[in-house]
Each structure stands twice: as structure tokens, then as C-alpha cells.
Design an enzyme around this catalytic site. Structure first.
Site, mmCIF file in Angstrom:
data_model
loop_
_atom_site.group_PDB
_atom_site.id
_atom_site.type_symbol
_atom_site.label_atom_id
_atom_site.label_comp_id
_atom_site.label_asym_id
_atom_site.label_seq_id
_atom_site.Cartn_x
_atom_site.Cartn_y
_atom_site.Cartn_z
ATOM 1 N N LYS A 1 4.217 8.099 12.856
ATOM 2 C CA LYS A 1 4.230 8.328 11.402
ATOM 3 C C LYS A 1 2.892 7.942 10.784
ATOM 4 C CE LYS A 1 6.196 5.178 8.404
ATOM 5 N NZ LYS A 1 5.229 4.885 7.337
ATOM 6 N N ASN A 2 2.391 6.766 11.155
ATOM 7 C CA ASN A 2 1.176 6.278 10.491
ATOM 8 C C ASN A 2 -0.091 6.987 10.970
ATOM 9 O OD1 ASN A 2 2.687 4.540 8.954
ATOM 10 N ND2 ASN A 2 2.511 2.842 10.411
ATOM 11 N N ARG B 1 4.382 6.494 0.218
ATOM 12 C CA ARG B 1 3.390 5.467 -0.050
ATOM 13 C C ARG B 1 1.997 5.876 0.425
ATOM 14 N NH1 ARG B 1 4.762 0.575 3.198
ATOM 15 N NH2 ARG B 1 2.950 1.374 4.266
ATOM 16 N N CYS C 1 5.638 -1.450 -4.379
ATOM 17 C CA CYS C 1 6.624 -0.821 -3.499
ATOM 18 C C CYS C 1 7.483 -1.937 -2.936
ATOM 19 C CB CYS C 1 5.960 -0.030 -2.388
ATOM 20 S SG CYS C 1 5.397 -1.058 -1.045
ATOM 21 N N ARG D 1 0.745 -3.080 -4.298
ATOM 22 C CA ARG D 1 -0.060 -2.273 -3.373
ATOM 23 C C ARG D 1 -1.407 -1.978 -4.006
ATOM 24 N NH1 ARG D 1 2.262 -1.676 1.647
ATOM 25 N NH2 ARG D 1 0.914 0.124 1.884
ATOM 26 N N PRO D 2 -2.285 -2.967 -4.045
ATOM 27 C CA PRO D 2 -3.582 -2.724 -4.677
ATOM 28 C C PRO D 2 -4.390 -1.681 -3.906
ATOM 29 C CG PRO D 2 -3.586 -4.835 -3.526
ATOM 30 C CD PRO D 2 -2.184 -4.301 -3.452
ATOM 31 N N ILE D 3 -5.259 -0.951 -4.621
ATOM 32 C CA ILE D 3 -6.148 -0.003 -3.933
ATOM 33 C C ILE D 3 -7.602 -0.292 -4.316
ATOM 34 C CG2 ILE D 3 -4.477 1.859 -3.546
ATOM 35 C CD1 ILE D 3 -5.711 3.284 -6.012
ATOM 36 N N ASP D 4 -7.842 -1.546 -4.743
ATOM 37 C CA ASP D 4 -9.198 -1.902 -5.169
ATOM 38 C C ASP D 4 -10.232 -1.668 -4.063
ATOM 39 O OD1 ASP D 4 -7.555 -4.016 -4.061
ATOM 40 O OD2 ASP D 4 -9.284 -5.341 -4.281
ATOM 41 N N ASP E 1 4.440 -4.513 10.855
ATOM 42 C CA ASP E 1 5.569 -3.576 10.944
ATOM 43 C C ASP E 1 6.590 -3.974 12.003
ATOM 44 O OD1 ASP E 1 4.725 -1.955 8.947
ATOM 45 O OD2 ASP E 1 3.892 -0.397 10.223
ATOM 46 N N ILE F 1 0.326 -10.270 6.025
ATOM 47 C CA ILE F 1 -0.183 -9.009 5.486
ATOM 48 C C ILE F 1 0.472 -8.658 4.147
ATOM 49 C CG2 ILE F 1 -0.595 -6.549 5.970
ATOM 50 C CD1 ILE F 1 -2.015 -8.426 7.940
ATOM 51 N N ARG G 1 12.712 7.370 6.657
ATOM 52 C CA ARG G 1 11.290 7.521 6.334
ATOM 53 C C ARG G 1 10.420 7.369 7.578
ATOM 54 N NH1 ARG G 1 9.452 3.249 3.227
ATOM 55 N NH2 ARG G 1 7.509 3.953 4.115
HETATM 56 C C1 UD1 Z 1 -0.417 -1.593 6.628
HETATM 57 C C2 UD1 Z 1 -0.750 -2.240 7.965
HETATM 58 C C3 UD1 Z 1 -0.759 -1.177 9.030
HETATM 59 C C4 UD1 Z 1 0.559 -0.440 8.998
HETATM 60 C C5 UD1 Z 1 0.860 0.105 7.603
HETATM 61 C C6 UD1 Z 1 2.224 0.773 7.506
HETATM 62 C C7 UD1 Z 1 -2.225 -4.110 8.387
HETATM 63 C C8 UD1 Z 1 -3.572 -4.696 8.209
HETATM 64 N N1 UD1 Z 1 -2.035 -2.902 7.857
HETATM 65 O O1 UD1 Z 1 -1.419 -0.626 6.366
HETATM 66 O O2 UD1 Z 1 -1.004 -1.738 10.298
HETATM 67 O O3 UD1 Z 1 0.525 0.600 9.913
HETATM 68 O O4 UD1 Z 1 0.833 -0.968 6.673
HETATM 69 O O5 UD1 Z 1 3.230 -0.134 7.248
HETATM 70 O O6 UD1 Z 1 -1.360 -4.704 8.995
HETATM 71 N N2 UD1 Z 1 -5.107 -4.577 0.244
HETATM 72 C C9 UD1 Z 1 -5.798 -4.928 -0.892
HETATM 73 N N3 UD1 Z 1 -6.560 -3.966 -1.515
HETATM 74 C C10 UD1 Z 1 -6.651 -2.691 -1.052
HETATM 75 C C11 UD1 Z 1 -5.926 -2.353 0.109
HETATM 76 C C12 UD1 Z 1 -5.154 -3.308 0.731
HETATM 77 O O7 UD1 Z 1 -5.736 -6.070 -1.345
HETATM 78 O O8 UD1 Z 1 -7.349 -1.876 -1.649
HETATM 79 C C13 UD1 Z 1 -4.254 -5.592 0.919
HETATM 80 C C14 UD1 Z 1 -2.768 -5.239 0.849
HETATM 81 O O9 UD1 Z 1 -2.182 -5.707 -0.329
HETATM 82 C C15 UD1 Z 1 -2.216 -5.911 2.059
HETATM 83 C C16 UD1 Z 1 -3.349 -5.796 3.056
HETATM 84 O O10 UD1 Z 1 -4.521 -5.578 2.299
HETATM 85 O O11 UD1 Z 1 -1.971 -7.270 1.818
HETATM 86 C C17 UD1 Z 1 -3.129 -4.697 4.100
HETATM 87 O O12 UD1 Z 1 -3.233 -3.492 3.486
HETATM 88 P P1 UD1 Z 1 -3.542 -2.131 4.255
HETATM 89 O O13 UD1 Z 1 -3.988 -2.356 5.644
HETATM 90 O O14 UD1 Z 1 -4.398 -1.330 3.352
HETATM 91 O O15 UD1 Z 1 -2.113 -1.522 4.244
HETATM 92 P P2 UD1 Z 1 -1.711 -0.204 4.841
HETATM 93 O O16 UD1 Z 1 -2.826 0.761 4.907
HETATM 94 O O17 UD1 Z 1 -0.442 0.190 4.188
#
Ligand code: UD1
Length: 422
Positions: free
Chosen positions: A22-23, A92, A116, A121-124, A305, A327, A397
């Protein structure tokens, strides 16, 4: 609402083919926009998130066809650069479309993902990186608008190795002039799969799998074909299920290296694991003991996960298993539900302590998120009596045919909707 009825007590025996990841497939579907050609993806899982991604591609003007595990995307006709909020909410990972649309069209408008079930879920990090590539980013009224007349290569260092931000940079940087060097990049195997797809589509990307990725442009090819990598978290689910229920299960189409930390923990608990070139076999006597503390970290650390899945397998393990979730802030929502089944779990902040109990008993429980839902099914397999997991669609999902596969291994699992359909 689908209800998973699980009658515990059966051992699991046999083999199961692991679904496509999926990912990996979701960012690759977004990446199919960049070159404007035809992408043929094989080994795609049937999942709600994949359906949502196909809907997004169609909304943008692409032709999309699905036939079994094959998805063909023709992105030549892409004519829109805006993903409506309702579609963004369905998945997501839709934030990945930001980098891909920016690369293709130089202009993108999407709504921000917001919170979520796993927390905020920050995207900064995504936005900071896109700005470094020369995009003008504005946030207004819950939407993000990114524009770039011209993207230019840059040296970008991520403050945290975010998977999503790494993928967005790889996608956007394909359209940049000059080389982009991304440091402190995420090293997850799915990033390598994205690199393989992008290179097949005409990009020049190398370094994925390490902390430093180089992206040096894109010469679009009209046709690309790519097989999606196996899903390491689905694989971990079957391994944890077999560990909890006892028995011997062989996973076909699994990559043992991707499962290193999960297998190591299961071995510590007393399971026997055999690794082949593309398969993994696990044997469990059912009587397990606590593993060393399980600490979730970016890859190659223990995957966030798989935290709930391993917790479900450790509920009856002798001793105390400590979990530390680094995480996501809100990733213990399965714990209250597991307690309803007789589990002894204490949570303090990011630490959960599981004291093994002799028996679990079936109970009505509710899936609060995807992996937490799968964890409840696993716990049900090793509980006495019947567990009814109410699930508003979280499990679908991420899993393609989980109930069928578990039944084929000997588990007594039915989805109530399945039963009604027969
Ligand atoms: C995360 C998992 C990934 C998994 C996916 C699906 C990690 C590092 N990442 O990826 O292995 O396949 O979920 O469940 O384990 N963050 C920020 N700012 C940002 C982006 C992220 O602060 O702009 C923080 C998030 O809040 C979180 C961490 O970074 O605490 C990990 O985020 P990220 O790796 O981006 O999450 P996913 O891409 O969803």
C-alpha cells in the site's frame, strides 16, 4: 458496518502470498502524473486507498483502468491541478499529489490533510522543502497553493526523515533544473520502490535507501511498467498472527530484509524464523515470552506500523514487554480495546507496558485505526471464545483479502458483510 467475527483457538498452518505494498503503490500512482505517459503497474493490492487514488487521478483528467492486480494510468490528458477536499479526505497519502502535480503543471491546489486517527499530521517539512526548490507556497482557508514558474535543484536537509516529505521532494525535484540533493532522507524500502518507478519513467534518481538522495532531472518516456514491491506490514501482520495463534506459516513474495526488526522481535519471543530469498517461514509453539523493549523508529528501526501488531502477539507472552512509540502521538488507541479482551497493558505517554496474561477472552471491540484494527483480529485469534471487531472500514484501507487469507491458514474468521453476501 463490517464486523469481523473471530473465534480464537485455531492454529495457523500453510502459506500465504503477500499483497503488493500500500505505502509503495500510492506514491507511485501520484508519480505516474509527472511524465504525461502511460504507466502500467502490476502487483497492485485491492484497497480502499487505492480506489481513492484512482478517483483522484480520474478527477485530474487521467484515464485509469484496473484489471485484477494491474492498474494502467494514462496521464496524457491531465487537465486539472486541484484535488477537491472530499477526495483528499478519503486518503491520508493524498498529500503526495502536491509534489507530483507541481512537477507536472507548475501549479497545485490541495486542502491540508489536518488531523487523522494517529494524531496531528503536519506537512511543514514538505512545504519547507518545496519552497527550497523555488515554489511559492501559500496556505489559506485550509488549502495549500504551490506555484513555480521554474523549479531549481537545491540542497535540502530534512529536520526529520519523514517518508512523505522525502517522496514529495523526489517527485517535485524531477521537474527541477539542476541537481537536488536531499539529506536526512527517509530510508524506507517504499522510497526505493518509488525511485525504481521514477527511473523507469525517465528520471535520474539515485541514493534511495540511504539518507542521501540525488535527483537530476527527467526525460519522460511514453510508457513505463513497474511491479509494486511486497507489503512488509501485511507480511508482519501474518507473522504476528501466526506467532500469537501458534502454528507454522510461510509467506511467499516477502522480502526478509524488510522484516528484519519484526522477525528479530518474534525470535526473541520464542518463534523460529527461516528466511529464504523471497519467502519467510515462522513457527510458533504458541507459548511465548517477552521481547526486549520495542522502540519504533524510522527505517531501518522497528516500524510504527507494526507496533500494534506485535503488541497483539505479546499479550500472552510471559513477562513484561515494553513498547516505546516515537513516531505518532496517538498510536495506542487499540490498548483500551485489547483490555476488554483481558489484556494487561499500561500506557504512560509514549510508553506501553504489556504484562503477559495466561488467557485472553473474546469481547466486542472497535477498530480505531488500520493497524490497530488488524491487531484486534490477531488478539482474537489467540483469545478464548468469540471476538467481534466492529470496523468502520479501517482494515480495508490496508489489507487485500485478510479474512480469506487467515481462513485459508485455518483461522475461524468471517466478516459479517461477507456472511450476508453468501
Ligand atoms: C509514516 C511512517 C512510515 C509508514 C507510514 C504509513 C515513519 C518515519 N514513517 O510515514 O514508515 O509507512 O507512516 O503509516 O515511521 N512530520 C512533521 N512534519 C512533516 C511531516 C512529518 O512533523 O512535514 C512528523 C509526523 O508528525 C510524524 C513523523 O514526522 O511524527 C513521521 O512522519 P512521516 O514519516 O512523514 O509520516 P508518513 O509519511 O505518514
Amino acid at each position: 458496518m463490517p464486523v469481523w467475527n473471530v473465534c480464537g483457538g485455531n492454529r495457523l498452518n500453510g502459506s500465504v502470498a503477500v499483497q503488493g505494498s500500500k505505502n509503495a503503490v500510492l506514491p507511485i500512482m501520484a508519480a505516474s502524473l509527472i511524465g504525461g505517459g502511460v504507466s502500467r503497474l502490476t502487483g497492485c493490492p485491492h484497497l480502499r486507498d487505492v480506489d481513492a487514488s484512482m478517483e483522484i487521478l480520474r478527477e485530474l483528467g487521467c484515464g485509469v483502468m484496473q484489471n485484477g492486480g494491474e492498474i494502467v494510468i494514462d496521464s496524457a490528458g491531465m487537465c486539472r491541478n486541484h484535488i477537491p477536499h472530499a477526495l483528499m479526505l478519503k486518503m491520508r497519502s493524498s498529500v503526495m499529489y502536491m509534489g507530483a502535480i507541481l512537477a507536472r503543471a507548475g501549479d497545485v491546489r490541495i486542502s491540508t490533510p489536518g488531523g487523522c486517527e494517529l494524531g496531528s499530521r503536519p506537512i511543514d517539512l514538505h512545504l519547507k522543502a518545496l519552497r527550497a526548490l523555488g515554489a511559492e507556497v501559500t496556505e489559506q482557508g485550509g488549502e495549500v497553493i504551490c506555484r513555480a514558474a521554474r523549479l531549481r535543484g537545491a540542497h535540502i536537509n530534512l529536520d526529520f526523515p519523514s517518508v512523505g516529505a522525502t517522496e514529495n521532494v523526489m517527485l517535485a525535484a524531477c521537474a527541477a533544473e539542476g541537481e537536488t540533493v536531499l539529506t536526512n532522507a527517509a530510508r524506507e524500502p517504499e522510497i526505493q520502490d518509488l525511485q525504481a518507478f521514477l527511473n523507469a519513467a525517465g528520471a535520474s534518481v539515485h541514493g534511495a535507501g540511504s539518507a542521501e538522495i540525488h535527483i537530476c532531472g527527467f526525460h519522460a518516456r511514453p510508457y513505463v511498467t513497474h511491479r509494486v514491491m511486497p507489503d512488509r506490514i501485511a507480511a508482519a501482520t501474518y507473522l504476528c498472527a501466526a506467532a500469537a495463534a501458534g502454528g507454522e506459516v510461510e509467506l511467499l513474495h516477502a522480502v526478509p530484509a524488510h522484516l528484519r526488526t519484526v522477525c528479530a522481535a518474534l525470535e526473541e519471543m520464542g518463534c523460529t524464523v527461516q528466511r529464504g530469498a523471497d519467502h519467510v517461514r515462522l513457527r510458533s509453539g504458541g507459548a511465548l515470552h517477552a521481547a526486549h523493549p520495542v522502540v519504533t523508529k524510522p527505517y531501518p528501526g522497528f516500524p510504527t506500523d507494526a507496533q500494534a501488531l506485535l503488541m497483539a502477539a505479546s499479550l500472552r507472552a510471559a513477562g513484561t514487554t515494553v513498547f516505546i512509540e516515537n513516531i505518532f502521538e496517538n498510536r495506542y488507541r487499540h490498548v483500551d480495546e485489547l483490555r476488554r479482551m483481558g489484556a494487561d497493558v499500561r500506557v504512560e505517554g509514549r510508553v506501553a507496558m504489556v504484562s503477559g496474561v495466561e488467557r485472553l477472552h473474546g469481547a466486542p471491540v472497535t477498530a480505531c485505526d488500520l493497524r490497530g484494527g488488524a491487531a484486534l483480529v490477531i488478539a482474537g485469534l489467540s483469545a478464548e471464545g468469540e471476538t467481534a471487531v466492529c470496523d468502520s472500514g479501517h482494515i480495508e484501507r490496508g489489507y487485500d483479502g485478510l479474512a480469506d487469507a487467515l481462513r485459508a491458514l485455518g483461522a475461524d474468521v468471517t466478516r459479517a458483510e461477507d456472511a450476508e453476501e453468501k
